[in-house]
Design a protein around this motif. Structure first.
Motif, PDB file in Angstrom:
ATOM      1  N   ASP A 110       9.560 -12.751  14.384  1.00  0.00           N
ATOM      2  CA  ASP A 110       9.097 -12.469  13.025  1.00  0.00           C
ATOM      3  C   ASP A 110       9.043 -10.990  12.701  1.00  0.00           C
ATOM      4  N   PRO A 122      16.165  -4.474  13.496  1.00  0.00           N
ATOM      5  CA  PRO A 122      17.502  -4.205  14.018  1.00  0.00           C
ATOM      6  C   PRO A 122      17.930  -2.748  13.840  1.00  0.00           C
ATOM      7  N   GLU A 123      17.093  -1.948  13.169  1.00  0.00           N
ATOM      8  CA  GLU A 123      17.450  -0.547  12.942  1.00  0.00           C
ATOM      9  C   GLU A 123      16.776   0.393  13.939  1.00  0.00           C
ATOM     10  N   ILE A 125       2.082 -12.764   9.927  1.00  0.00           N
ATOM     11  CA  ILE A 125       3.154 -13.678   9.521  1.00  0.00           C
ATOM     12  C   ILE A 125       2.903 -15.076  10.061  1.00  0.00           C
ATOM     13  N   ARG A 182      11.549  -2.007   2.760  1.00  0.00           N
ATOM     14  CA  ARG A 182      12.791  -1.723   3.483  1.00  0.00           C
ATOM     15  C   ARG A 182      13.677  -2.955   3.516  1.00  0.00           C
ATOM     16  N   ALA A 183      14.963  -2.724   3.740  1.00  0.00           N
ATOM     17  CA  ALA A 183      15.921  -3.828   3.808  1.00  0.00           C
ATOM     18  C   ALA A 183      15.515  -4.832   4.881  1.00  0.00           C
ATOM     19  N   VAL A 184      15.076  -4.322   6.026  1.00  0.00           N
ATOM     20  CA  VAL A 184      14.661  -5.206   7.123  1.00  0.00           C
ATOM     21  C   VAL A 184      13.506  -6.102   6.678  1.00  0.00           C
ATOM     22  N   GLU A 186      14.808  -8.866   4.401  1.00  0.00           N
ATOM     23  CA  GLU A 186      15.431  -9.968   5.145  1.00  0.00           C
ATOM     24  C   GLU A 186      14.359 -10.839   5.780  1.00  0.00           C
ATOM     25  N   ARG A 187      13.341 -10.182   6.284  1.00  0.00           N
ATOM     26  CA  ARG A 187      12.243 -10.901   6.948  1.00  0.00           C
ATOM     27  C   ARG A 187      11.526 -11.821   5.974  1.00  0.00           C
ATOM     28  N   ARG A 195      20.365  -2.147  -0.753  1.00  0.00           N
ATOM     29  CA  ARG A 195      21.093  -2.545   0.454  1.00  0.00           C
ATOM     30  C   ARG A 195      21.163  -4.056   0.628  1.00  0.00           C
TER      31      ARG A 195
END
Lengths: 429, 449
Positions: free
Chosen positions: A101, A105-106, B222, B273-275, B278-279, B301
């Motif tokens: 969760d 990836p960065e 989460i 953020r992009a991450v 996605e999450r 992004r």
């Protein structure tokens, strides 16, 4: 006419995936099938051929391996990189949380691990809890998103922790409200209680299913995300990776697991494993340890650098891990230490970071050695991997080039210029 | 009742508005004549008439017949727009301390983390004894509604109105499950009169306890969200079974936090953020949530993913800036530098990809700052039409209120702003604001600068 069309479709299909790669004239350390002086072919994400002579596919990228070494990608069985949280330290049983969760990836640590030859990492929850969170196996596919980096088909895992870390995390010294347990006895109790609850949960669901199949009106039990992973452990569907140090707690855990009818897949750190290697082998647990870290806390006092070698000689499936973003970058050098301390052979040493962790994670059909049909997770070194003087030059995962030392060096100037251009943006005047 | 009162005293007209020094006056019927009408929902009318009666738009067109008693306002040279909407606001809440940083911004990279949305903390329901898991329902006030916590005398309301805002979708903050936001029109004596919609969605914030209480990590938060939604589904199922056949069955326990979650028509998930996007999208897909992303600074992004899942985005107008007192020797990551450069262009990227989005204040309380930020977005490639839509019809659509507000259409609520030029231009002055058909004039002609 027909063959021309066939060639066109073949070439079009190729350009959609990576072009095949052939590393020629290298010393190839397959790990499971000895050393081959020759070439290796990577195609369609797999190892297509290994041998003294190989057929070179059309359109292949040729890599000159003269004077160089090829080995399988390194597998780190204990890592905390690419995660934006490590410990859910508020409770002693945090099996409801999962590293999947909070993957990032960065994280640059992924790229650095790649540069050290790591192609697969087992990302674990921390050791603050007797029963920690769910773990996940990731390939270091730098540049992809989290979903694309997951090792498809790898069994899920869960982290346990014994000894000083879980009992200290709940103590007054750690700050905040006290949290049970404060002793090793308590750690055992927490694990026993959790699995007892899990068995009750299993039984409740079985009872509900029986009731509703008889046509009776029943309210199903509420799903409990804390107990479900423990039921999966009981069913052999989730692998247990247990952080431990002392021989007494190792024996305790093996006994508890035997009693409840599940297996410990790997003991992690297991620095006193050499004292109870026979028992570990009898249970069938693997061991994932350090080459020579020791004495950083009381329970690490009795560690010896021969630990891995002793465990190997006693028939325990053994690996070396990093538990650290810096150490993960030179696991090859760690493996080499077991040749000096314990007299492991080159192949045995390399196995500790390739085929053995692959077997521990049950991904050995896919990775861990250079065999035809396995994933093309391949490293090119400029010298023997176990030498202190050698370094990783290129890394392929699934046949795609994810790290290239020359490319990295060439790109540095451009990146610096890019940064300079952006540094003044956004300043409030 | 209210309008009849105003018809009787057409000339007294001054300082009848709720609170503040803004001028509010006049009868219940207004007509704006010879005005340039930017409807948002249709073509611009260069010289038109807008008639307002009883708080609603009675007519829009080139001409209109004006009933007796109409207060006519000659708007030659002026433009009327739908009143601006703050899509995720704190206006109307009692306490407005300085925005606090919210944990969970990520461990990736040194030298300054990426910015997180900075909501205003109002009530924090931290437990007195540590929570032992999701079952203790920590940080959960899902059952509250902003409408029940609002005060019409909040100074932000008048300031916002003078800046051209007529509606705020105000959400509670401070917890993980914060409760539902309410859309309120920014004028009125009593909150009840101001509420356009009392429960437009559940606002989730990814905070942690900051202590030994569950959840102490982002993972824990989460997992908690997941468990709550599973529990809510079970709650619904258990109650329906029990209602049909109570005899022989254990009764399901009453749980107001689950009632709150089940009552929410949509859920707002934070992602900068992009991450994070996605999450959150992955979580929304897994739990089958009707979700809206808020924050959105790196959305440029993720346009492909966002349009695939058709998730709307609330874009923060608080663009990331270089910290003032940064050590010049510190090196910032390329990703952070890129974010600062590209964040103002996020809206343009979303517009180009056909993703529905709206702007929100993100704790910025000065409407001038907000319009400056919108101008920056326009300078970064967003068309002025799309910019206006992002502050009018789009937020109305996202919250299911587009039949009531967001454009100048007959029958809709008379929330309008009249200015002497392009609403986002530097030198434009706002002349009149209508909220629920009540007219206001900003003091000393408020400009955008």
């Amino acid at each position: 006419m027909k063959s021309w069309l066939l060639l066109l479709t073949f070439v079009t299909a190729l350009s959609a995936a990576d072009a095949p790669v052939v590393i020629q004239n290298a010393t190839i350390l397959t790990v499971t099938n000895g050393t081959v002086k020759g070439s290796i072919v990577l195609r369609d994400g797999r190892i297509a051929a290994v041998g003294e002579k190989v057929a070179v596919p059309a359109g292949a990228v040729i890599v000159d391996g003269a004077g160089k070494y090829v080995m399988p990608g390194i597998i780190d069985c204990h890592s905390h990189i690419m995660a934006e949280a490590i410990n859910e330290g508020s409770v002693s049983v945090s099996s409801m949380v999962g590293i999947s969760d909070v993957l990032n990836p960065e994280d640059i640590a992924i790229y650095r691990a790649l540069a050290g030859g790591v192609t697969t990492s087992n990302i674990l929850h921390g050791s603050a809890n007797s029963i920690g969170g769910k773990t996940i196996v990731m390939k270091m596919r730098w540049g992809r998103n989290a979903e694309e980096m997951k090792f498809a088909g790898a069994l899920p895992g869960i982290k346990f922790a014994l000894g000083e870390n879980p009992k200290r995390a709940g103590s007054a010294a750690a700050g905040g409200a006290l949290r049970y347990p404060a002793t090793r006895m308590g750690v055992e109790d927490v694990i026993r209680e959790a699995f007892t609850e899990a068995k009750i949960y299993q039984a409740d669901w079985a009872a509900y299913k029986a009731k509703s199949s008889r046509g009776e009106v029943a309210i199903p039990p509420a799903r409990d995300l804390k107990l479900e992973p423990l039921v999966e452990v009981l069913d052999g569907q989730r692998l247990v990776h247990a952080h431990c140090y002392r021989q007494d707690e190792i024996l305790m855990l093996l006994h508890v697991a035997d009693e409840f009818g599940f297996k410990i897949r790997t003991l992690q750190h297991v620095l006193e494993g050499y004292k109870v290697a026979k028992e570990i082998a009898a249970h069938g647990a693997g061991a994932s340890t350090f080459a020579d870290w020791w004495a950083y806390k009381m329970e690490a006092q009795d560690a010896i650098p021969y630990n891995a070698a002793v465990l190997v000689r006693k028939g325990v499936l053994t690996s070396l891990n990093s538990d650290d973003p810096e150490l993960t970058r030179h696991l090859d050098k760690e493996a080499a230490k077991t040749m000096k301390y314990g007299g492991l052979s080159e192949t045995e040493a390399l196995s500790l970071i390739t085929i053995n962790p692959a077997k521990q994670l049950m991904i050995d059909k896919r990775v861990g050695s250079l065999e035809v049909g396995k994933d093309a997770d391949v490293l090119l070194y400029d010298g023997h991997p176990l030498s202190n003087l050698s370094k990783v030059v290129k890394v392929w995962i699934d046949g795609h080039s994810y790290f290239d030392r020359d490319r990295d060096l060439a790109e540095r100037e451009a990146k610096q210029n890019q940064k300079k251009a952006l540094t003044h943006v956004g300043q409030t005047l | 009742m209210r309008n009849r009162f105003r018809l009787v005293l057409p000339l007294v007209g001054l300082a009848l508005a709720a609170g503040g020094s803004a001028d509010a006056a006049g009868p219940g019927i207004f007509a704006l004549t010879d005005v340039r009408v930017v409807r948002v929902s249709g073509a611009v009318i260069e010289h038109g008439t807008v008639v307002i009666r009883d708080g609603l738009i009675e007519a829009v067109g080139d001409k209109a017949t004006l009933p007796p008693g109409t207060w006519t306002i000659d708007c030659k040279g002026l433009t009327v727009y739908p009143g601006l909407v703050d899509a995720l606001s704190t206006w109307g809440l009692v306490n407005n301390p300085a925005p606090l940083a919210v944990p969970g911004g990520g461990r990736g990279g040194r030298g300054g983390g990426l910015p997180t949305p900075a909501p205003v903390i109002t009530t924090v329901s931290g437990p007195s004894t540590p929570a032992r898991g999701p079952e203790d329902r920590p940080f959960n006030t899902s059952f509250v509604k902003a409408a029940d916590q609002l005060y019409p005398t909040d100074n932000n309301i008048e300031a916002a109105r003078n800046g051209g805002f007529t509606t705020a979708v105000t959400f509670p903050a401070g917890n993980i499950f914060n409760g539902q936001g309410s859309a309120i029109d920014l004028a009125g004596d009593r909150i009840g009169q101001m509420v356009v919609a009392d429960a437009v969605g559940q606002r989730i914030l990814l905070r942690t306890s900051g202590s030994r209480s569950y959840p102490a990590s982002l993972m824990g938060t989460i997992a908690y969200i997941r468990q709550i939604y599973l529990d809510a589904e079970h709650y619904r199922l258990a109650r329906s079974i029990y209602e049909k056949h109570p005899q022989g069955l254990q009764r399901p326990a009453y749980d107001r936090t689950l009632e709150g979650v089940l009552a929410s028509p949509r859920v707002l998930l934070p992602a900068v953020r992009a991450v994070e996007m996605e999450r959150m999208i992955s979580l929304a897909e897994e739990l089958k949530l009707n979700a809206v992303i808020y924050g959105g600074q790196e959305a440029w992004r993720e346009t492909e993913l966002l349009s695939k899942v058709k998730m709307p985005v609330l874009v923060s107008l608080r663009f990331p800036e270089k910290p003032r007192d940064m050590d010049p020797a510190d090196e910032e990551s390329l990703r952070l530098l890129e974010l600062r450069e590209k964040a103002p262009g996020t809206a343009a990227a979303l517009a180009k990809a056909g993703i529905r989005f709206a702007f929100y204040s993100d704790g910025l309380s000065n409407p001038r700052d907000l319009r400056k930020a919108v101008k920056k977005a326009i300078d970064s490639g967003l068309s002025p039409d799309d910019a206006l839509r992002a502050m009018t019809l789009s937020p109305a659509e996202i919250y299911g209120l587009s039949d009531k507000i967001g454009s100048i259409d007959k029958g809709k609520i008379a929330n309008l702003v009249v200015a002497d030029g392009d609403l986002f231009a530097d030198s434009t002055k706002i002349r009149y604001i209508f909220v629920d058909g009540t007219m206001f004039e900003p003091p000393n002609g408020v400009t955008t600068q």
